[in-house]
Design a protein around this motif. Structure first.
Motif, mmCIF file in Angstrom:
data_model
loop_
_atom_site.group_PDB
_atom_site.id
_atom_site.type_symbol
_atom_site.label_atom_id
_atom_site.label_comp_id
_atom_site.label_asym_id
_atom_site.label_seq_id
_atom_site.Cartn_x
_atom_site.Cartn_y
_atom_site.Cartn_z
ATOM 1 N N MET A 1 58.282 94.594 201.241
ATOM 2 C CA MET A 1 58.384 93.375 200.445
ATOM 3 C C MET A 1 58.234 93.697 198.963
ATOM 4 N N GLY A 2 59.290 93.527 198.216
ATOM 5 C CA GLY A 2 59.207 93.654 196.768
ATOM 6 C C GLY A 2 58.970 95.061 196.268
ATOM 7 N N ASN A 3 58.623 95.144 195.001
ATOM 8 C CA ASN A 3 58.445 96.429 194.329
ATOM 9 C C ASN A 3 56.998 96.758 194.034
ATOM 10 N N ILE A 4 56.076 95.973 194.557
ATOM 11 C CA ILE A 4 54.659 96.190 194.264
ATOM 12 C C ILE A 4 54.089 97.173 195.273
ATOM 13 N N PRO A 5 53.487 98.281 194.801
ATOM 14 C CA PRO A 5 52.957 99.278 195.729
ATOM 15 C C PRO A 5 51.761 98.760 196.526
ATOM 16 N N ALA A 6 51.576 99.350 197.685
ATOM 17 C CA ALA A 6 50.445 98.992 198.540
ATOM 18 C C ALA A 6 49.232 99.853 198.188
ATOM 19 N N VAL A 7 48.068 99.285 198.405
ATOM 20 C CA VAL A 7 46.816 100.029 198.246
ATOM 21 C C VAL A 7 46.053 99.901 199.566
ATOM 22 N N THR A 8 45.344 100.952 199.955
ATOM 23 C CA THR A 8 44.586 100.947 201.203
ATOM 24 C C THR A 8 43.087 100.906 200.910
ATOM 25 N N ASP A 9 42.327 100.673 201.981
ATOM 26 C CA ASP A 9 40.863 100.718 201.838
ATOM 27 C C ASP A 9 40.422 102.042 201.213
ATOM 28 N N ALA A 10 41.039 103.139 201.654
ATOM 29 C CA ALA A 10 40.641 104.474 201.197
ATOM 30 C C ALA A 10 40.934 104.691 199.712
ATOM 31 N N GLU A 11 41.994 104.071 199.201
ATOM 32 C CA GLU A 11 42.405 104.273 197.805
ATOM 33 C C GLU A 11 41.820 103.239 196.844
ATOM 34 N N PHE A 12 41.212 102.186 197.388
ATOM 35 C CA PHE A 12 40.814 101.039 196.573
ATOM 36 C C PHE A 12 39.904 101.429 195.411
ATOM 37 N N ASP A 13 38.915 102.245 195.679
ATOM 38 C CA ASP A 13 37.956 102.623 194.639
ATOM 39 C C ASP A 13 38.652 103.292 193.451
ATOM 40 N N THR A 14 39.496 104.286 193.729
ATOM 41 C CA THR A 14 40.129 105.028 192.629
ATOM 42 C C THR A 14 41.255 104.225 191.969
ATOM 43 N N GLN A 15 42.072 103.519 192.760
ATOM 44 C CA GLN A 15 43.229 102.830 192.183
ATOM 45 C C GLN A 15 42.880 101.498 191.531
ATOM 46 N N VAL A 16 41.816 100.847 192.007
ATOM 47 C CA VAL A 16 41.490 99.509 191.507
ATOM 48 C C VAL A 16 40.212 99.519 190.669
ATOM 49 N N LEU A 17 39.110 99.903 191.279
ATOM 50 C CA LEU A 17 37.820 99.777 190.601
ATOM 51 C C LEU A 17 37.667 100.729 189.419
ATOM 52 N N MET A 58 47.578 94.502 199.227
ATOM 53 C CA MET A 58 46.778 95.035 200.320
ATOM 54 C C MET A 58 47.008 94.187 201.558
ATOM 55 N N ASN A 59 47.509 94.834 202.624
ATOM 56 C CA ASN A 59 47.706 94.163 203.908
ATOM 57 C C ASN A 59 46.341 94.036 204.583
ATOM 58 N N VAL A 60 45.891 92.791 204.787
ATOM 59 C CA VAL A 60 44.538 92.563 205.313
ATOM 60 C C VAL A 60 44.407 92.964 206.778
ATOM 61 N N ASP A 61 45.531 92.991 207.512
ATOM 62 C CA ASP A 61 45.475 93.408 208.911
ATOM 63 C C ASP A 61 45.300 94.921 209.023
ATOM 64 N N GLU A 62 45.924 95.659 208.136
ATOM 65 C CA GLU A 62 45.853 97.125 208.168
ATOM 66 C C GLU A 62 44.618 97.665 207.444
ATOM 67 N N ASN A 63 44.044 96.868 206.541
ATOM 68 C CA ASN A 63 42.904 97.293 205.714
ATOM 69 C C ASN A 63 41.832 96.208 205.724
ATOM 70 N N PRO A 64 41.029 96.117 206.790
ATOM 71 C CA PRO A 64 40.060 95.017 206.892
ATOM 72 C C PRO A 64 38.786 95.197 206.069
ATOM 73 N N VAL A 65 38.464 96.410 205.660
ATOM 74 C CA VAL A 65 37.170 96.668 205.022
ATOM 75 C C VAL A 65 37.076 96.020 203.639
ATOM 76 N N THR A 66 38.058 96.287 202.787
ATOM 77 C CA THR A 66 38.012 95.770 201.412
ATOM 78 C C THR A 66 38.045 94.243 201.366
ATOM 79 N N PRO A 67 38.982 93.582 202.065
ATOM 80 C CA PRO A 67 38.966 92.114 202.022
ATOM 81 C C PRO A 67 37.630 91.530 202.480
ATOM 82 N N ALA A 68 37.034 92.120 203.515
ATOM 83 C CA ALA A 68 35.741 91.620 203.993
ATOM 84 C C ALA A 68 34.661 91.783 202.931
ATOM 85 N N SER A 69 34.692 92.907 202.217
ATOM 86 C CA SER A 69 33.648 93.156 201.220
ATOM 87 C C SER A 69 33.769 92.210 200.020
ATOM 88 N N TYR A 70 34.974 91.664 199.796
ATOM 89 C CA TYR A 70 35.162 90.689 198.705
ATOM 90 C C TYR A 70 35.282 89.262 199.228
#
Length: 108
Positions: A1-17, A58-70
């Protein structure tokens, strides 16, 4: 879907925070109709303002940890992170003008 890259639970800290510019994260899922409505709007805003704010999905079904923490309980949820903190939350599908208005502080 679209041109926006995906981020995973594992990458969240470095790519986002740890990003040096604001990061918009679109929490979504394949089965979510309103998420599909928002996706092309975010693609357009990314094309126009991607130099000022980083757009990620971030697909919440594939990456449940980050959405839950926020405490992301409804989708689509759009969070804007700056300096490791949530500085804006937009829940639900909105028209482009409303999303642009919410993001004005970060894309001006």
């Amino acid at each position: 879907m679209g041109n926006i890259p995906a981020v995973t639970d594992a990458e969240f800290d470095t790519q986002v925070l740890k990003s040096d510019k604001p990061v918009l994260v679109d929490f979504w899922a394949e089965w979510c109709g309103p998420c599909r409505q928002v996706a092309p709007i975010l693609d357009e805003i990314n094309a126009a303002h991607g130099d000022k704010i980083t757009f990620l999905k971030m697909n919440v079904d594939e990456n449940p940890v980050t959405p839950a923490s926020y405490r992301v309980t409804g989708i689509p949820t759009i969070n804007v992170y700056q300096n490791g903190e949530v500085v804006k939350t937009i829940v639900g599908a909105r028209p482009k003008a409303a999303i642009l208005n919410e993001l004005a502080d970060y894309i001006a």
